[in-house]
Design a protein around this motif. Sequence first.
Motif, PDB file in Angstrom:
ATOM      1  N   PRO A  21      -0.774  12.076 -14.033  1.00 58.46           N
ATOM      2  CA  PRO A  21      -1.102  11.332 -12.802  1.00 58.46           C
ATOM      3  C   PRO A  21      -0.126  10.185 -12.516  1.00 58.46           C
ATOM      4  O   PRO A  21       0.069   9.821 -11.352  1.00 58.46           O
ATOM      5  N   ILE A  22       0.496   9.653 -13.561  1.00 55.03           N
ATOM      6  CA  ILE A  22       1.481   8.575 -13.344  1.00 55.03           C
ATOM      7  C   ILE A  22       2.689   9.117 -12.566  1.00 55.03           C
ATOM      8  O   ILE A  22       3.208   8.450 -11.662  1.00 55.03           O
ATOM      9  N   ILE A  23       3.111  10.326 -12.915  1.00 59.72           N
ATOM     10  CA  ILE A  23       4.234  10.941 -12.182  1.00 59.72           C
ATOM     11  C   ILE A  23       3.845  11.173 -10.724  1.00 59.72           C
ATOM     12  O   ILE A  23       4.643  10.942  -9.804  1.00 59.72           O
TER      13      ILE A  23
ATOM     14  N   ILE B 257       5.901   0.081  -7.541  1.00 58.81           N
ATOM     15  CA  ILE B 257       6.370   0.528  -8.858  1.00 58.81           C
ATOM     16  C   ILE B 257       5.769  -0.353  -9.955  1.00 58.81           C
ATOM     17  O   ILE B 257       5.386   0.135 -11.029  1.00 58.81           O
ATOM     18  N   THR B 258       5.681  -1.648  -9.670  1.00 62.24           N
ATOM     19  CA  THR B 258       5.075  -2.565 -10.640  1.00 62.24           C
ATOM     20  C   THR B 258       3.631  -2.154 -10.952  1.00 62.24           C
ATOM     21  O   THR B 258       3.198  -2.167 -12.109  1.00 62.24           O
TER      22      THR B 258
ATOM     23  N   GLU C 279       2.099  -0.987 -14.518  1.00 58.95           N
ATOM     24  CA  GLU C 279       0.900  -1.567 -15.137  1.00 58.95           C
ATOM     25  C   GLU C 279      -0.087  -0.466 -15.537  1.00 58.95           C
ATOM     26  O   GLU C 279      -0.701  -0.525 -16.604  1.00 58.95           O
ATOM     27  N   LYS C 280      -0.213   0.502 -14.661  1.00 62.55           N
ATOM     28  CA  LYS C 280      -1.137   1.615 -14.950  1.00 62.55           C
ATOM     29  C   LYS C 280      -0.656   2.392 -16.182  1.00 62.55           C
ATOM     30  O   LYS C 280      -1.464   2.776 -17.037  1.00 62.55           O
TER      31      LYS C 280
ATOM     32  N   VAL D 160       8.221  10.012 -17.823  1.00 55.24           N
ATOM     33  CA  VAL D 160       7.910   8.894 -16.934  1.00 55.24           C
ATOM     34  C   VAL D 160       8.431   7.542 -17.428  1.00 55.24           C
ATOM     35  O   VAL D 160       8.734   6.653 -16.623  1.00 55.24           O
ATOM     36  N   ALA D 161       8.547   7.367 -18.747  1.00 50.35           N
ATOM     37  CA  ALA D 161       8.853   6.029 -19.287  1.00 50.35           C
ATOM     38  C   ALA D 161      10.157   5.466 -18.719  1.00 50.35           C
ATOM     39  O   ALA D 161      10.224   4.281 -18.338  1.00 50.35           O
TER      40      ALA D 161
END
Lengths: 333, 119
Positions: free
Chosen positions: A10-12, B14-15, B19-20, B62-63
């Motif tokens: 979900p982050i992507i 993006i911030t 955080e998420k 994602v990192a």
Amino acid sequence: MRILAVDDDPIILDLLRTVLSEAGYTDLATASSAEEAVSVIERTDRGFDCFLFDIMMPGIDGVALTGAVRAMPQYAQTPILMVSRLDDKHHFDRAFAAGASDYVTKPFEPTELKVRLGLAEQVSRQQKALAAAAVDAPQTPLPRLAEPFQLDDVPYAINNHALESYLQSVPVGSSGMLFFALKLVNASELHRKSTGDDYHFIINSLADAVTDVLSGANYFISHAGNGVVSFVVHGGTDMTEEEIIHSIMSDASGLDVTLASGEEVVLDIVVGSSSASRITSRGARIEAMREAVLSAEGIAEAMVARELGLAAVHPMPKRSGGLFDRLFGGIAA
Amino acid sequence: MNMQAREVQPDPAITAIREKFLSGLETRLAELDSLSGLLKGEANRARVWEEIRLRVHRIAGVAGSLGFAALGARSGRLDTAIEHYLNKPANPRDEATLSAALEGLLDDIDQILEEQAAA
């Protein structure tokens, strides 16, 4: 442009939503699995113009999803961008073979993704225009001579944009590649005499002759327009560059086709090539493909000029490849 | 206008995603830690490595986009190494190397979480 993005993280999906929105692409649907994506596609009352697929997901992976979407007639040509962390050549090969149009590796640069989406949008617009023209036409419309079109039922056929994307995106340092272009020398004449179905059949017949020779090899093939079928052999093959050329010339040169008008025509072909066994940069691969096309076109122009007795007026172009010299040294079919 | 004094402000959207990601990182750590523990038992090791890989692969994807380049790079290397191992898992030394790399990744995540807690 209406986009469907599929990723199990979900982050992507959040990141894609933000990056796409900032690029002006706000009409975005998302799915967290291939299964959900198929359900979204089947239920939607508005079609999608572009897909962004992750590859590695639980259950059905993004490559299988690509194949499933390509099997839907309305999405046979819709841009599919793979957005994946997987950066081995093997994954690129699988994705493009299944029908991917482009491949962006994670972590992605927002600027790069925007550029790729811009290209996808252009392709999507062109394809919509062609599809609209096809709906109004009573039979298969005759494409413009210069217009690339998708080869039908030809193994490892990808569209011209996808071939360029593959060459640009496949990892640097991959094993050697061989670049070829088959040119239909009398393409202008045959195009003038053909119906849409005739011309598609002619180009597909040439592509079939190439794939018969390449059976068992790793390759992608595409119609580049102007009677040129370009193909790249990537990975190992038992044949040398010269053997491939000779086999194709032997199989495809002199093929005859009966047009809808009843006229029988003979397909005159030449094959240009450019090997790149030591080329490691992406730009060099694109250049090598162009060299192969230029090589074939140059030989074809010179053959036509020679037949017309115009060699003195249009001097033969100087080419770096050995094929040109061999062809005009007496090996030409 | 003094252009040098102007700082580039991070994108608020993006911030928020960053955080998420950070708030979910502890869960990712716990899951990986738990899976790592299963490797010490009699579990179907290939199946466990597949589960580990799926989680490592997600972090790798994602990192780097959220300012954690080192974490992304380390996860990416481990993702690739697990993939190769799963394709031909015969060598126990390879698995020991993978386990050590996994421990290193867990340490990295731990450190990021500690730094966030201290900030």
